[in-house]
Design a protein around this motif. Sequence first.
Motif, PDB file in Angstrom:
ATOM      1  N   GLU A  94      -8.701  11.086  -3.881  1.00  0.00           N
ATOM      2  CA  GLU A  94     -10.050  10.998  -4.454  1.00  0.00           C
ATOM      3  C   GLU A  94     -10.728   9.680  -4.068  1.00  0.00           C
ATOM      4  O   GLU A  94     -11.937   9.645  -3.849  1.00  0.00           O
ATOM      5  CB  GLU A  94      -9.978  11.141  -5.973  1.00  0.00           C
ATOM      6  CG  GLU A  94      -9.649  12.555  -6.432  1.00  0.00           C
ATOM      7  CD  GLU A  94      -9.375  12.633  -7.930  1.00  0.00           C
ATOM      8  OE1 GLU A  94      -9.602  13.713  -8.509  1.00  0.00           O
ATOM      9  OE2 GLU A  94      -8.909  11.612  -8.512  1.00  0.00           O
ATOM     10  N   SER A  96     -18.817   5.480  -8.851  1.00  0.00           N
ATOM     11  CA  SER A  96     -17.439   4.971  -8.825  1.00  0.00           C
ATOM     12  C   SER A  96     -17.033   4.314 -10.145  1.00  0.00           C
ATOM     13  O   SER A  96     -16.118   3.496 -10.180  1.00  0.00           O
ATOM     14  CB  SER A  96     -17.274   3.970  -7.686  1.00  0.00           C
ATOM     15  OG  SER A  96     -18.149   2.859  -7.856  1.00  0.00           O
ATOM     16  N   ASN A 104     -15.336   5.436 -12.472  1.00  0.00           N
ATOM     17  CA  ASN A 104     -13.944   5.759 -12.817  1.00  0.00           C
ATOM     18  C   ASN A 104     -12.998   5.484 -11.652  1.00  0.00           C
ATOM     19  O   ASN A 104     -11.965   6.146 -11.508  1.00  0.00           O
ATOM     20  CB  ASN A 104     -13.828   7.221 -13.240  1.00  0.00           C
ATOM     21  CG  ASN A 104     -14.194   8.186 -12.107  1.00  0.00           C
ATOM     22  OD1 ASN A 104     -14.890   7.810 -11.169  1.00  0.00           O
ATOM     23  ND2 ASN A 104     -13.721   9.429 -12.200  1.00  0.00           N
ATOM     24  N   ASP A 140     -10.816   3.282 -11.055  1.00  0.00           N
ATOM     25  CA  ASP A 140      -9.428   2.948 -11.410  1.00  0.00           C
ATOM     26  C   ASP A 140      -8.629   4.139 -11.911  1.00  0.00           C
ATOM     27  O   ASP A 140      -7.422   4.039 -12.138  1.00  0.00           O
ATOM     28  CB  ASP A 140      -9.410   1.837 -12.458  1.00  0.00           C
ATOM     29  CG  ASP A 140     -10.097   2.241 -13.752  1.00  0.00           C
ATOM     30  OD1 ASP A 140     -10.906   3.192 -13.735  1.00  0.00           O
ATOM     31  OD2 ASP A 140      -9.818   1.604 -14.794  1.00  0.00           O
ATOM     32  N   GLN A 141      -9.266   5.290 -12.062  1.00  0.00           N
ATOM     33  CA  GLN A 141      -8.582   6.479 -12.554  1.00  0.00           C
ATOM     34  C   GLN A 141      -8.399   7.547 -11.478  1.00  0.00           C
ATOM     35  O   GLN A 141      -7.838   8.608 -11.739  1.00  0.00           O
ATOM     36  CB  GLN A 141      -9.369   7.075 -13.732  1.00  0.00           C
ATOM     37  CG  GLN A 141      -9.556   6.118 -14.895  1.00  0.00           C
ATOM     38  CD  GLN A 141     -10.534   6.649 -15.928  1.00  0.00           C
ATOM     39  OE1 GLN A 141     -10.684   7.857 -16.087  1.00  0.00           O
ATOM     40  NE2 GLN A 141     -11.209   5.731 -16.610  1.00  0.00           N
ATOM     41  N   LEU A 142      -8.880   7.276 -10.283  1.00  0.00           N
ATOM     42  CA  LEU A 142      -8.842   8.279  -9.220  1.00  0.00           C
ATOM     43  C   LEU A 142      -7.498   8.313  -8.514  1.00  0.00           C
ATOM     44  O   LEU A 142      -6.795   7.286  -8.425  1.00  0.00           O
ATOM     45  CB  LEU A 142      -9.937   7.987  -8.195  1.00  0.00           C
ATOM     46  CG  LEU A 142     -11.386   8.009  -8.692  1.00  0.00           C
ATOM     47  CD1 LEU A 142     -12.332   7.712  -7.529  1.00  0.00           C
ATOM     48  CD2 LEU A 142     -11.726   9.335  -9.341  1.00  0.00           C
ATOM     49  N   SER A 143      -7.167   9.471  -7.982  1.00  0.00           N
ATOM     50  CA  SER A 143      -5.976   9.587  -7.128  1.00  0.00           C
ATOM     51  C   SER A 143      -6.281   8.954  -5.779  1.00  0.00           C
ATOM     52  O   SER A 143      -7.440   8.668  -5.454  1.00  0.00           O
ATOM     53  CB  SER A 143      -5.616  11.061  -6.937  1.00  0.00           C
ATOM     54  OG  SER A 143      -6.606  11.711  -6.133  1.00  0.00           O
ATOM     55  N   SER A 144      -5.267   8.768  -4.974  1.00  0.00           N
ATOM     56  CA  SER A 144      -5.465   8.167  -3.654  1.00  0.00           C
ATOM     57  C   SER A 144      -6.409   9.011  -2.808  1.00  0.00           C
ATOM     58  O   SER A 144      -7.303   8.481  -2.133  1.00  0.00           O
ATOM     59  CB  SER A 144      -4.119   7.998  -2.941  1.00  0.00           C
ATOM     60  OG  SER A 144      -3.295   7.115  -3.648  1.00  0.00           O
TER      61      SER A 144
END
Length: 291
Positions: free
Chosen positions: A27, A17, A19, A21-25
């Motif tokens: 994801e 995890s 990344n 803060d860069q994931l779509s909802s």
Amino acid sequence: MVSSRGHLLTEQNNPNSLNLDQLSSLEIVELFNREDANTLQAINNAREQIAAAIDLTSVALKQGGRLFYVGAGTSGRLGVLDAAECPPTFCTPPSLVQGIIAGGERALVESSEGLEDRREDGARAIAERGVNHKDVVCGITAGGTTPYVHGALEAAQNQAAKTIFLACVSEKEVSVNVDVEIRLLVGAEVLAGSTRLKAGTATKMALNILSTGVMVKLGKVYGNRMIDVAVTNQKLRDRALRILQDLTPLSREEASILLEKSGNRVKVALLMQWKGLSATEAEAVINDQSE
């Protein structure tokens, strides 16, 4: 006990995890779903210890003891929740299973994490409830180091009470001397250090199994029916009637009449129907069996 908590499993960064803060909802949801699978494995790995806790606690309660959950923050709230659900589900007195949380009732809705560092408060809570050699105290602490919990466990042991330790770190990270250890190793959290996530989920699952297993051993269940359900609202009355209809040849109307005669106690109603007893006689049989 440990002096630094940075190395604890519950405090580590999760490589899956990084990344976040860069994931779509979507994801984010998928990531949580993959990680939450670890909670089931953690419960499976601790199954023998959870079973041992069920046996230890059920024996104690049969002999007049009580079960106390002790924790701070999320762990404390989960203990209070499980304790609060026993009376309506199994018609137990509120004193039989009790939840103790650092900071008291206010901590259920407000942050009180600072209070978890006060070991003496945990000991005081045990003294205030008159914990004795008949009782069981289950300390719940995801990271395993909460002073409030350790203070309570030590005070309980000083009174010869049985003790259970439930944590989400290994014995190598935090060692304790208790009767039963339950280690739920769910791995690092999706949000580093946020033990309300996988650790909280696994803890809730373990407490569900522990309290239900104990109640099964105490005769609160017939088959998979909660025959000691407290009939306190329309939903529970409907459930009670369905149980009576499932386990007897009675119609719903007949079951309703029987339930009224039993004082709204399903177990009493079943004995009345099966053995041809009066409510008083059925109650006496139940009391004799519980002694």
